[in-house]
Scaffold this motif. Sequence first.
Motif, PDB file in Angstrom:
ATOM      1  N   GLU A  51       0.832  -1.213   0.000  1.00  0.00           N
ATOM      2  CA  GLU A  51       0.000   0.000   0.000  1.00  0.00           C
ATOM      3  C   GLU A  51       0.861   1.255   0.000  1.00  0.00           C
ATOM      4  O   GLU A  51       0.581   2.228  -0.713  1.00  0.00           O
ATOM      5  CB  GLU A  51      -0.878   0.036   1.257  1.00  0.00           C
ATOM      6  N   LEU A  52       1.917   1.243   0.792  1.00  0.00           N
ATOM      7  CA  LEU A  52       2.730   2.444   0.977  1.00  0.00           C
ATOM      8  C   LEU A  52       3.726   2.679  -0.151  1.00  0.00           C
ATOM      9  O   LEU A  52       4.069   3.824  -0.442  1.00  0.00           O
ATOM     10  CB  LEU A  52       3.494   2.348   2.310  1.00  0.00           C
ATOM     11  N   LEU A  53       4.195   1.615  -0.797  1.00  0.00           N
ATOM     12  CA  LEU A  53       5.325   1.751  -1.710  1.00  0.00           C
ATOM     13  C   LEU A  53       4.987   1.568  -3.180  1.00  0.00           C
ATOM     14  O   LEU A  53       5.847   1.785  -4.034  1.00  0.00           O
ATOM     15  CB  LEU A  53       6.427   0.752  -1.324  1.00  0.00           C
ATOM     16  N   LYS A  54       3.766   1.168  -3.504  1.00  0.00           N
ATOM     17  CA  LYS A  54       3.415   1.045  -4.918  1.00  0.00           C
ATOM     18  C   LYS A  54       3.515   2.397  -5.599  1.00  0.00           C
ATOM     19  O   LYS A  54       3.065   3.411  -5.064  1.00  0.00           O
ATOM     20  CB  LYS A  54       2.000   0.485  -5.087  1.00  0.00           C
ATOM     21  N   ASN A  55       4.097   2.395  -6.795  1.00  0.00           N
ATOM     22  CA  ASN A  55       4.206   3.614  -7.588  1.00  0.00           C
ATOM     23  C   ASN A  55       3.007   3.750  -8.517  1.00  0.00           C
ATOM     24  O   ASN A  55       2.441   2.748  -8.952  1.00  0.00           O
ATOM     25  CB  ASN A  55       5.495   3.591  -8.421  1.00  0.00           C
TER      26      ASN A  55
END
Length: 513
Positions: A177-181
Amino acid sequence: MLSHSLFAIATIFLSLFQQAISKPELVTPPPLPILPLPSYSQLKWQQREIIMFLHFGVNTFTNSELGTGKENPAIFNPTGLNAAQWVETAVEAGASLVILTAKHHDGFCLWPSKYTDHSVIGSPWKNGHGDVIRELLEAAEPRGVDVGLYLSPLDLHDRRYGHDKEYNEFYLAQLQELLKNPCDMDPSRDHNDPSPPFGETRREIVIYGSVREIWFDGAKPVNATNTTYYFNDWFTMVKELQSTINIFSDAGPDVRWVGDEQGFAGKTCWSTINRSSLSIGNASLEDYLNTGDPKGTDWLPAECDVSIRAGWFWNTTETIKKLSKLLEIYYNSVGRNCLLLLNVPPNSTGLISDSDVKRVREFRSAIDTIFGNNLAEKCYVKASSQRGGKGGGFGPENVLDTDHLWTYWAPRDDQDEEDYWIELEGTDDGMRFNVVRIQEAIGLGQRIKRHEIYVDGDRVASGTTVGYKKLYRLKMGVVHGYRVKIRITRSRGVPLVSSVGLYFDPFWHPKGQ
Protein backbone atom coordinates in the motif's frame (compact mmCIF):
# COMPACT_ATOMS: atom_id res chain seq x y z
CA MET A 1 67.05 26.45 -54.18
CA LEU A 2 65.30 28.69 -51.66
CA SER A 3 61.92 27.31 -52.67
CA HIS A 4 63.17 23.76 -52.02
CA SER A 5 64.34 24.76 -48.51
CA LEU A 6 61.04 26.43 -47.70
CA PHE A 7 59.19 23.37 -48.91
CA ALA A 8 61.32 21.12 -46.69
CA ILE A 9 60.74 23.32 -43.64
CA ALA A 10 56.99 23.38 -44.31
CA THR A 11 56.97 19.59 -44.65
CA ILE A 12 58.72 19.21 -41.26
CA PHE A 13 56.27 21.56 -39.54
CA LEU A 14 53.31 19.76 -41.10
CA SER A 15 54.67 16.40 -39.92
CA LEU A 16 55.13 17.70 -36.35
CA PHE A 17 51.61 19.18 -36.39
CA GLN A 18 50.12 15.89 -37.57
CA GLN A 19 51.99 14.02 -34.83
CA ALA A 20 50.68 16.45 -32.22
CA ILE A 21 47.13 15.87 -33.43
CA SER A 22 47.44 12.10 -33.74
CA LYS A 23 49.13 11.66 -30.33
CA PRO A 24 47.24 13.63 -27.70
CA GLU A 25 48.79 13.89 -24.28
CA LEU A 26 47.67 10.97 -22.12
CA VAL A 27 46.69 11.35 -18.47
CA THR A 28 47.19 8.97 -15.59
CA PRO A 29 44.06 6.94 -14.74
CA PRO A 30 42.62 6.91 -11.19
CA PRO A 31 43.88 4.28 -8.74
CA LEU A 32 42.01 1.02 -8.40
CA PRO A 33 39.08 1.10 -5.96
CA ILE A 34 39.28 -0.62 -2.60
CA LEU A 35 36.16 -2.77 -2.22
CA PRO A 36 33.41 -2.67 -1.08
CA LEU A 37 32.00 0.47 -2.69
CA PRO A 38 28.82 2.48 -2.02
CA SER A 39 25.89 2.34 -4.42
CA TYR A 40 24.59 5.46 -6.13
CA SER A 41 21.70 5.65 -3.63
CA GLN A 42 24.07 5.29 -0.69
CA LEU A 43 26.28 8.12 -1.98
CA LYS A 44 23.25 10.40 -2.35
CA TRP A 45 22.12 9.43 1.16
CA GLN A 46 25.54 10.19 2.68
CA GLN A 47 25.62 13.68 1.19
CA ARG A 48 22.35 14.62 2.92
CA GLU A 49 24.25 14.75 6.27
CA ILE A 50 21.11 15.71 8.25
CA ILE A 51 17.60 14.28 7.85
CA MET A 52 14.53 14.61 10.08
CA PHE A 53 12.34 12.09 11.91
CA LEU A 54 8.66 12.86 12.63
CA HIS A 55 7.22 10.69 15.42
CA PHE A 56 3.48 11.27 15.30
CA GLY A 57 0.44 9.15 16.19
CA VAL A 58 -1.89 8.28 19.05
CA ASN A 59 1.02 8.51 21.53
CA THR A 60 1.10 12.22 20.76
CA PHE A 61 -2.31 12.50 22.42
CA THR A 62 -1.60 10.27 25.43
CA ASN A 63 1.75 11.68 26.64
CA SER A 64 3.28 8.22 26.23
CA GLU A 65 6.22 6.73 24.35
CA LEU A 66 4.77 3.27 23.82
CA GLY A 67 1.13 2.68 23.06
CA THR A 68 -0.86 -0.39 24.01
CA GLY A 69 -2.77 -1.02 20.80
CA LYS A 70 -6.01 -0.49 22.70
CA GLU A 71 -6.24 3.26 22.09
CA ASN A 72 -9.46 4.57 20.62
CA PRO A 73 -8.72 6.08 17.18
CA ALA A 74 -11.03 8.94 18.17
CA ILE A 75 -8.27 10.43 20.35
CA PHE A 76 -6.29 11.25 17.20
CA ASN A 77 -7.55 14.71 16.27
CA PRO A 78 -4.79 17.13 15.16
CA THR A 79 -7.12 19.98 14.28
CA GLY A 80 -4.35 22.32 13.15
CA LEU A 81 -2.22 19.80 11.26
CA ASN A 82 -0.03 21.56 8.72
CA ALA A 83 2.44 19.30 6.94
CA ALA A 84 3.85 22.31 5.10
CA GLN A 85 5.05 23.64 8.47
CA TRP A 86 6.82 20.32 9.15
CA VAL A 87 8.54 20.49 5.78
CA GLU A 88 9.52 24.12 6.26
CA THR A 89 11.08 23.22 9.60
CA ALA A 90 13.06 20.48 7.86
CA VAL A 91 14.26 22.94 5.23
CA GLU A 92 15.34 25.35 7.95
CA ALA A 93 17.29 22.51 9.57
CA GLY A 94 19.03 21.79 6.26
CA ALA A 95 17.30 18.41 6.03
CA SER A 96 16.47 17.14 2.54
CA LEU A 97 14.57 14.05 3.76
CA VAL A 98 11.85 13.60 6.39
CA ILE A 99 10.84 10.18 7.76
CA LEU A 100 7.33 9.79 9.18
CA THR A 101 6.13 7.07 11.56
CA ALA A 102 3.42 5.72 9.26
CA LYS A 103 2.64 3.16 11.98
CA HIS A 104 4.22 2.79 15.42
CA HIS A 105 4.08 -0.20 17.79
CA ASP A 106 0.46 0.56 18.80
CA GLY A 107 -0.66 -0.29 15.26
CA PHE A 108 -2.46 2.99 14.53
CA CYS A 109 -2.01 3.88 10.84
CA LEU A 110 -1.63 7.47 9.64
CA TRP A 111 -3.12 6.50 6.28
CA PRO A 112 -6.47 4.85 5.40
CA SER A 113 -5.21 1.28 5.13
CA LYS A 114 -7.49 -1.29 3.54
CA TYR A 115 -6.32 -3.93 5.99
CA THR A 116 -7.31 -2.40 9.32
CA ASP A 117 -9.79 0.07 10.78
CA HIS A 118 -7.29 1.09 13.45
CA SER A 119 -6.30 4.18 11.51
CA VAL A 120 -7.26 7.72 10.57
CA ILE A 121 -10.51 6.25 9.26
CA GLY A 122 -11.77 6.02 12.84
CA SER A 123 -10.60 9.50 13.74
CA PRO A 124 -12.72 12.66 13.91
CA TRP A 125 -9.88 14.44 12.09
CA LYS A 126 -11.32 15.43 8.71
CA ASN A 127 -14.33 13.23 9.51
CA GLY A 128 -12.30 10.07 8.96
CA HIS A 129 -11.14 11.13 5.50
CA GLY A 130 -7.68 12.37 6.46
CA ASP A 131 -4.37 10.96 5.25
CA VAL A 132 -1.23 12.25 6.97
CA ILE A 133 1.15 10.53 4.55
CA ARG A 134 -0.48 12.08 1.51
CA GLU A 135 -0.46 15.53 3.12
CA LEU A 136 3.24 15.20 3.90
CA LEU A 137 4.12 14.08 0.37
CA GLU A 138 2.12 16.92 -1.19
CA ALA A 139 3.81 19.46 1.09
CA ALA A 140 7.31 18.05 0.53
CA GLU A 141 7.39 17.87 -3.27
CA PRO A 142 7.29 21.60 -4.08
CA ARG A 143 10.02 22.26 -1.48
CA GLY A 144 12.33 19.63 -2.96
CA VAL A 145 12.24 17.51 0.21
CA ASP A 146 12.13 13.72 -0.03
CA VAL A 147 9.99 11.49 2.18
CA GLY A 148 10.74 8.26 4.04
CA LEU A 149 8.49 6.02 6.16
CA TYR A 150 8.73 3.91 9.29
CA LEU A 151 6.37 0.95 9.43
CA SER A 152 6.76 -0.74 12.81
CA PRO A 153 7.05 -4.52 12.60
CA LEU A 154 5.36 -4.69 16.00
CA ASP A 155 1.59 -4.20 15.97
CA LEU A 156 0.00 -4.48 19.39
CA HIS A 157 -3.49 -3.93 18.00
CA ASP A 158 -3.80 -6.42 15.15
CA ARG A 159 -5.19 -9.85 16.07
CA ARG A 160 -2.88 -11.51 13.51
CA TYR A 161 0.21 -10.61 15.51
CA GLY A 162 1.60 -13.82 17.01
CA HIS A 163 0.59 -15.88 13.96
CA ASP A 164 3.61 -15.84 11.70
CA LYS A 165 2.10 -16.52 8.28
CA GLU A 166 -1.02 -14.40 8.73
CA TYR A 167 0.82 -11.46 10.25
CA ASN A 168 3.59 -11.39 7.62
CA GLU A 169 0.95 -11.45 4.89
CA PHE A 170 -0.72 -8.49 6.58
CA TYR A 171 2.57 -6.61 6.96
CA LEU A 172 3.58 -7.19 3.34
CA ALA A 173 0.16 -5.99 2.21
CA GLN A 174 0.66 -2.72 4.08
CA LEU A 175 4.14 -2.34 2.59
CA GLN A 176 2.59 -2.64 -0.86
CA GLU A 177 0.00 0.00 0.00
CA LEU A 178 2.73 2.44 0.98
CA LEU A 179 5.33 1.75 -1.71
CA LYS A 180 3.41 1.05 -4.92
CA ASN A 181 4.21 3.61 -7.59
CA PRO A 182 1.55 5.17 -9.83
CA CYS A 183 3.28 3.60 -12.83
CA ASP A 184 2.49 0.17 -11.38
CA MET A 185 -1.25 0.84 -11.41
CA ASP A 186 -4.00 0.67 -14.02
CA PRO A 187 -2.93 3.10 -16.80
CA SER A 188 -6.55 3.76 -17.75
CA ARG A 189 -7.31 5.30 -14.35
CA ASP A 190 -6.55 8.91 -13.40
CA HIS A 191 -4.89 8.34 -10.04
CA ASN A 192 -4.92 12.06 -9.25
CA ASP A 193 -8.71 11.95 -9.23
CA PRO A 194 -9.76 11.77 -5.55
CA SER A 195 -13.10 10.19 -6.38
CA PRO A 196 -13.02 6.37 -6.51
CA PRO A 197 -14.29 4.38 -9.50
CA PHE A 198 -17.79 2.91 -9.24
CA GLY A 199 -17.92 0.03 -6.80
CA GLU A 200 -14.66 0.85 -5.02
CA THR A 201 -14.05 2.57 -1.73
CA ARG A 202 -11.66 5.45 -1.25
CA ARG A 203 -9.27 3.18 0.64
CA GLU A 204 -8.66 1.08 -2.46
CA ILE A 205 -6.84 3.73 -4.47
CA VAL A 206 -4.21 5.08 -2.07
CA ILE A 207 -1.03 5.73 -4.08
CA TYR A 208 1.98 7.58 -2.74
CA GLY A 209 4.77 7.35 -5.30
CA SER A 210 8.46 7.69 -4.56
CA VAL A 211 9.75 6.96 -1.04
CA ARG A 212 13.49 7.44 -0.48
CA GLU A 213 14.07 5.55 2.77
CA ILE A 214 12.14 2.96 4.70
CA TRP A 215 12.87 2.21 8.32
CA PHE A 216 12.77 -1.22 9.93
CA ASP A 217 13.70 -2.30 13.43
CA GLY A 218 13.33 -5.48 15.44
CA ALA A 219 10.74 -4.22 17.94
CA LYS A 220 9.14 -7.08 19.85
CA PRO A 221 6.51 -7.12 22.64
CA VAL A 222 7.65 -7.41 26.24
CA ASN A 223 4.77 -9.54 27.49
CA ALA A 224 2.99 -10.87 24.42
CA THR A 225 3.17 -13.69 21.91
CA ASN A 226 6.30 -13.49 19.80
CA THR A 227 6.19 -13.30 16.02
CA THR A 228 8.85 -14.19 13.47
CA TYR A 229 9.42 -11.34 11.04
CA TYR A 230 10.12 -12.40 7.45
CA PHE A 231 12.71 -9.67 6.91
CA ASN A 232 14.14 -11.16 3.70
CA ASP A 233 10.66 -11.26 2.17
CA TRP A 234 10.04 -7.67 3.28
CA PHE A 235 13.33 -6.39 1.87
CA THR A 236 12.82 -8.18 -1.45
CA MET A 237 9.32 -6.72 -1.79
CA VAL A 238 10.56 -3.22 -0.97
CA LYS A 239 13.25 -3.36 -3.67
CA GLU A 240 10.75 -4.74 -6.18
CA LEU A 241 8.41 -1.83 -5.55
CA GLN A 242 11.04 0.94 -5.26
CA SER A 243 14.43 0.04 -6.69
CA THR A 244 16.27 3.21 -5.59
CA ILE A 245 15.00 3.24 -2.00
CA ASN A 246 17.43 2.87 0.92
CA ILE A 247 16.43 0.24 3.50
CA PHE A 248 17.43 0.96 7.09
CA SER A 249 17.72 -1.68 9.80
CA ASP A 250 20.24 -3.16 12.23
CA ALA A 251 21.42 -5.26 9.30
CA GLY A 252 20.85 -2.94 6.33
CA PRO A 253 20.88 -3.85 3.51
CA ASP A 254 21.56 -0.19 2.60
CA VAL A 255 21.89 1.72 5.88
CA ARG A 256 22.67 0.39 9.36
CA TRP A 257 21.71 1.55 12.83
CA VAL A 258 24.63 3.12 14.70
CA GLY A 259 23.92 1.06 17.81
CA ASP A 260 22.62 3.74 20.18
CA GLU A 261 19.93 6.43 20.37
CA GLN A 262 22.20 9.22 21.61
CA GLY A 263 23.30 10.25 18.13
CA PHE A 264 26.94 9.24 18.72
CA ALA A 265 29.00 7.11 16.36
CA GLY A 266 32.22 5.44 17.46
CA LYS A 267 35.47 7.42 17.31
CA THR A 268 36.38 4.72 14.83
CA CYS A 269 33.56 4.32 12.33
CA TRP A 270 33.85 2.27 9.17
CA SER A 271 31.14 2.30 6.51
CA THR A 272 32.15 -1.30 5.85
CA ILE A 273 30.84 -4.25 7.86
CA ASN A 274 29.98 -7.93 7.44
CA ARG A 275 26.23 -8.23 6.98
CA SER A 276 26.49 -11.97 7.54
CA SER A 277 27.47 -11.21 11.16
CA LEU A 278 24.41 -9.01 11.77
CA SER A 279 20.90 -9.79 12.92
CA ILE A 280 18.04 -7.40 13.58
CA GLY A 281 17.23 -6.76 17.22
CA ASN A 282 20.43 -8.35 18.59
CA ALA A 283 21.65 -6.07 21.42
CA SER A 284 25.00 -7.86 21.61
CA LEU A 285 25.99 -6.35 18.26
CA GLU A 286 25.66 -2.70 19.25
CA ASP A 287 29.43 -2.11 19.62
CA TYR A 288 30.07 -3.73 16.23
CA LEU A 289 27.38 -1.53 14.64
CA ASN A 290 28.94 1.54 16.29
CA THR A 291 32.40 1.03 14.80
CA GLY A 292 31.93 -1.03 11.65
CA ASP A 293 34.66 -3.33 10.37
CA PRO A 294 37.79 -2.50 8.30
CA LYS A 295 37.63 -6.04 6.90
CA GLY A 296 33.91 -5.80 6.16
CA THR A 297 32.73 -7.11 2.80
CA ASP A 298 29.60 -4.92 2.64
CA TRP A 299 29.19 -1.15 2.33
CA LEU A 300 26.67 -0.34 5.06
CA PRO A 301 27.06 3.21 6.45
CA ALA A 302 25.59 4.16 9.82
CA GLU A 303 22.66 6.42 10.64
CA CYS A 304 22.55 8.15 14.05
CA ASP A 305 19.00 8.58 15.36
CA VAL A 306 18.35 10.94 18.28
CA SER A 307 15.46 13.13 19.42
CA ILE A 308 15.50 16.87 20.01
CA ARG A 309 13.48 16.02 23.16
CA ALA A 310 13.95 13.44 25.89
CA GLY A 311 11.44 11.12 24.21
CA TRP A 312 10.49 10.33 20.63
CA PHE A 313 6.87 11.54 20.78
CA TRP A 314 5.83 15.05 21.77
CA ASN A 315 5.02 15.35 25.44
CA THR A 316 3.60 18.27 27.41
CA THR A 317 6.24 17.96 30.14
CA GLU A 318 9.46 17.51 28.15
CA THR A 319 12.13 20.10 27.44
CA ILE A 320 14.26 20.30 24.32
CA LYS A 321 18.00 19.78 24.04
CA LYS A 322 20.32 22.77 24.36
CA LEU A 323 22.12 24.10 21.29
CA SER A 324 25.46 22.99 22.76
CA LYS A 325 24.14 19.41 23.00
CA LEU A 326 22.90 19.42 19.41
CA LEU A 327 26.28 20.65 18.21
CA GLU A 328 28.00 17.92 20.20
CA ILE A 329 25.72 15.39 18.50
CA TYR A 330 26.52 16.88 15.08
CA TYR A 331 30.27 16.56 15.60
CA ASN A 332 29.85 12.98 16.83
CA SER A 333 27.56 11.85 14.01
CA VAL A 334 28.12 13.78 10.78
CA GLY A 335 31.67 14.45 12.00
CA ARG A 336 32.28 10.73 12.44
CA ASN A 337 31.34 9.51 8.97
CA CYS A 338 27.60 9.12 9.65
CA LEU A 339 24.28 10.72 8.85
CA LEU A 340 22.26 12.44 11.58
CA LEU A 341 18.56 11.57 11.86
CA LEU A 342 17.12 14.23 14.18
CA ASN A 343 13.64 13.60 15.54
CA VAL A 344 11.46 16.73 15.80
CA PRO A 345 7.97 15.49 16.75
CA PRO A 346 4.75 17.38 15.94
CA ASN A 347 2.47 18.20 18.88
CA SER A 348 -1.20 17.30 19.44
CA THR A 349 -2.34 20.29 17.39
CA GLY A 350 -0.50 18.86 14.40
CA LEU A 351 2.30 21.43 14.39
CA ILE A 352 5.94 21.35 15.42
CA SER A 353 6.05 23.43 18.60
CA ASP A 354 7.50 26.95 18.43
CA SER A 355 10.24 26.06 20.91
CA ASP A 356 11.40 23.16 18.73
CA VAL A 357 11.29 25.26 15.56
CA LYS A 358 13.35 27.98 17.25
CA ARG A 359 15.97 25.47 18.40
CA VAL A 360 16.17 23.89 14.92
CA ARG A 361 16.79 27.34 13.42
CA GLU A 362 19.49 28.05 15.99
CA PHE A 363 21.10 24.71 15.22
CA ARG A 364 21.21 25.34 11.47
CA SER A 365 22.42 28.91 11.97
CA ALA A 366 25.23 27.68 14.20
CA ILE A 367 26.36 25.09 11.63
CA ASP A 368 26.33 27.73 8.89
CA THR A 369 28.28 30.14 11.10
CA ILE A 370 30.94 27.55 11.91
CA PHE A 371 31.42 26.16 8.43
CA GLY A 372 30.68 29.27 6.37
CA ASN A 373 34.31 30.40 6.15
CA ASN A 374 36.96 27.84 5.24
CA LEU A 375 40.34 29.36 6.12
CA ALA A 376 42.07 26.64 4.13
CA GLU A 377 40.84 28.16 0.86
CA LYS A 378 43.45 30.91 1.15
CA CYS A 379 46.30 28.48 1.79
CA TYR A 380 49.09 27.20 -0.40
CA VAL A 381 48.93 23.41 -0.39
CA LYS A 382 51.62 20.79 -1.02
CA ALA A 383 51.94 17.04 -0.48
CA SER A 384 54.42 14.22 -0.02
CA SER A 385 53.90 13.13 -3.64
CA GLN A 386 51.18 13.06 -6.24
CA ARG A 387 49.95 10.46 -8.65
CA GLY A 388 50.84 11.15 -12.28
CA GLY A 389 53.19 14.02 -11.38
CA LYS A 390 52.47 17.71 -11.70
CA GLY A 391 49.44 18.33 -13.90
CA GLY A 392 48.34 14.71 -13.62
CA GLY A 393 44.98 15.59 -12.11
CA PHE A 394 45.61 14.22 -8.61
CA GLY A 395 47.42 17.15 -7.03
CA PRO A 396 46.88 18.45 -3.48
CA GLU A 397 45.07 21.52 -4.82
CA ASN A 398 42.04 19.25 -5.33
CA VAL A 399 41.34 19.25 -1.58
CA LEU A 400 40.36 22.93 -1.83
CA ASP A 401 37.75 22.66 -4.59
CA THR A 402 34.00 22.17 -4.12
CA ASP A 403 33.80 18.54 -5.28
CA HIS A 404 34.11 16.39 -2.16
CA LEU A 405 33.68 13.05 -3.92
CA TRP A 406 35.36 12.77 -7.30
CA THR A 407 38.34 15.11 -7.18
CA TYR A 408 41.04 14.28 -4.67
CA TRP A 409 44.72 14.24 -3.81
CA ALA A 410 46.31 10.87 -4.51
CA PRO A 411 49.95 10.10 -3.70
CA ARG A 412 52.17 7.92 -5.87
CA ASP A 413 51.77 4.16 -5.54
CA ASP A 414 55.48 3.71 -4.88
CA GLN A 415 55.70 6.26 -2.06
CA ASP A 416 56.69 5.21 1.48
CA GLU A 417 53.27 4.19 2.82
CA GLU A 418 54.06 5.36 6.35
CA ASP A 419 54.70 8.96 5.34
CA TYR A 420 51.75 10.21 3.31
CA TRP A 421 51.12 13.86 4.12
CA ILE A 422 49.44 16.98 2.87
CA GLU A 423 50.32 20.45 4.19
CA LEU A 424 48.47 23.77 4.18
CA GLU A 425 50.51 26.95 4.48
CA GLY A 426 48.65 30.10 5.48
CA THR A 427 49.30 33.77 4.87
CA ASP A 428 51.85 35.89 6.71
CA ASP A 429 49.27 36.63 9.42
CA GLY A 430 48.66 32.95 10.11
CA MET A 431 45.33 31.27 10.82
CA ARG A 432 43.15 31.18 13.95
CA PHE A 433 40.92 28.10 14.12
CA ASN A 434 39.60 25.33 16.39
CA VAL A 435 37.98 22.91 13.94
CA VAL A 436 39.59 20.70 11.28
CA ARG A 437 37.67 18.84 8.58
CA ILE A 438 39.01 15.94 6.49
CA GLN A 439 37.11 14.01 3.80
CA GLU A 440 37.92 10.93 1.76
CA ALA A 441 36.94 10.11 -1.81
CA ILE A 442 34.64 7.32 -0.65
CA GLY A 443 33.46 6.60 -4.19
CA LEU A 444 36.69 4.58 -4.46
CA GLY A 445 36.35 3.01 -1.02
CA GLN A 446 37.09 3.94 2.59
CA ARG A 447 40.83 3.74 3.17
CA ILE A 448 42.35 5.76 6.00
CA LYS A 449 43.04 3.74 9.18
CA ARG A 450 45.05 6.23 11.20
CA HIS A 451 46.06 9.86 10.86
CA GLU A 452 47.53 12.82 12.76
CA ILE A 453 47.17 16.60 12.54
CA TYR A 454 50.02 19.02 13.26
CA VAL A 455 50.06 22.80 13.59
CA ASP A 456 53.52 24.35 13.18
CA GLY A 457 55.06 20.99 14.08
CA ASP A 458 52.96 20.34 17.19
CA ARG A 459 50.45 17.49 17.13
CA VAL A 460 46.98 18.82 17.95
CA ALA A 461 44.80 15.80 17.07
CA SER A 462 45.00 12.18 16.01
CA GLY A 463 42.48 9.55 15.11
CA THR A 464 41.60 6.48 13.11
CA THR A 465 38.93 6.50 10.40
CA VAL A 466 37.92 9.47 8.21
CA GLY A 467 35.36 8.27 5.64
CA TYR A 468 32.96 10.75 4.09
CA LYS A 469 33.68 13.36 6.77
CA LYS A 470 35.79 13.66 9.90
CA LEU A 471 35.46 16.72 12.13
CA TYR A 472 37.77 17.64 14.99
CA ARG A 473 36.97 20.24 17.62
CA LEU A 474 40.44 20.79 18.99
CA LYS A 475 40.62 19.89 22.68
CA MET A 476 42.97 22.78 23.44
CA GLY A 477 40.55 25.22 21.84
CA VAL A 478 41.65 27.95 19.44
CA VAL A 479 45.12 27.66 17.91
CA HIS A 480 47.03 30.22 15.89
CA GLY A 481 49.37 28.79 13.32
CA TYR A 482 50.95 29.10 9.90
CA ARG A 483 51.26 25.49 8.70
CA VAL A 484 48.83 22.59 9.12
CA LYS A 485 50.04 19.12 8.19
CA ILE A 486 47.82 16.05 7.96
CA ARG A 487 49.76 12.78 8.09
CA ILE A 488 48.19 9.47 7.11
CA THR A 489 50.14 6.77 8.90
CA ARG A 490 48.01 3.72 8.03
CA SER A 491 45.74 3.15 5.06
CA ARG A 492 44.07 0.44 2.96
CA GLY A 493 45.95 1.16 -0.26
CA VAL A 494 46.93 4.74 -1.07
CA PRO A 495 44.83 7.35 0.77
CA LEU A 496 42.57 9.58 -1.32
CA VAL A 497 41.82 12.90 0.41
CA SER A 498 39.00 14.78 -1.30
CA SER A 499 38.66 17.84 0.91
CA VAL A 500 40.21 19.68 3.87
CA GLY A 501 38.85 22.58 5.89
CA LEU A 502 39.91 24.83 8.79
CA TYR A 503 37.22 26.71 10.73
CA PHE A 504 36.56 28.81 13.80
CA ASP A 505 33.70 27.56 15.99
CA PRO A 506 32.59 30.41 18.32
CA PHE A 507 30.36 27.98 20.26
CA TRP A 508 33.24 25.69 21.30
CA HIS A 509 34.54 26.54 24.77
CA PRO A 510 36.64 23.73 26.23
CA LYS A 511 37.65 23.99 29.88
CA GLY A 512 40.10 26.81 30.50
CA GLN A 513 38.89 28.95 27.58
